[in-house]
Design a protein around this motif. Structure first.
Motif, PDB file in Angstrom:
ATOM      1  N   SER A  25       1.173  -1.107  -0.378  1.00  0.00           N
ATOM      2  CA  SER A  25      -0.456  -0.064   0.127  1.00  0.00           C
ATOM      3  C   SER A  25       0.734   0.749   0.030  1.00  0.00           C
ATOM      4  N   THR A  75      -5.111  -5.515  -6.448  1.00  0.00           N
ATOM      5  CA  THR A  75      -4.497  -5.339  -4.522  1.00  0.00           C
ATOM      6  C   THR A  75      -3.034  -4.926  -4.273  1.00  0.00           C
ATOM      7  N   ASN A  76      -2.587  -5.489  -5.412  1.00  0.00           N
ATOM      8  CA  ASN A  76      -1.011  -5.138  -5.252  1.00  0.00           C
ATOM      9  C   ASN A  76      -0.695  -6.367  -3.861  1.00  0.00           C
TER      10      ASN A  76
END
Length: 120
Positions: A25, A75-76
């Motif tokens: 994130s 969503t990495n």
């Protein structure tokens, strides 16, 4: 600017399975390669598996046929499915990612790790 958080470690018996996850994130434009490393007590850190943005993968010889790396670009997140675990797989597993930031610069980020213990 980028945080990697691993989850899914724990205690498992020999022959068992675990699935590790690592979510990235932050100020992320895209992610090139993502990988898993591990470090066992008294040993040097070693590369376990890598997955590139193309989807191609590399594995350490010691885990080929037992571990599978995958990623979810939406969503990495990178995953490591570990099957047929052995006591010698016991280690702290860390994820790693080469991230392209908004603005165009690159940064290689590391998670803090999750402990995997394989023992009866």
């Amino acid at each position: 600017q980028v945080q990697l958080v691993e989850s899914g470690g724990g205690l498992v018996q020999p022959g068992g399975s675990l699935r590790l996850s690592c979510a990235a994130s932050g100020n992320i434009f895209s992610i090139n390669d993502m990988g898993w490393y591990r470090q066992a007590p008294g040993k040097e850190r070693e590369l376990v598996a890598t997955i590139f943005s193309s989807g191609s993968t590399n594995y350490a010889d010691s885990v080929k046929g037992r571990f599978t790396i995958s990623r979810d670009n939406a969503t990495n997140t990178v995953y490591l499915q570990m099957n047929f675990l052995k006591p010698e797989d016991t280690a702290v597993y860390c994820c790693n990612a080469l991230v392209v930031l908004w603005g165009g610069s690159f940064v290689r980020s590391w998670g803090k790790g999750t402990l995997v213990t394989v023992s009866s």
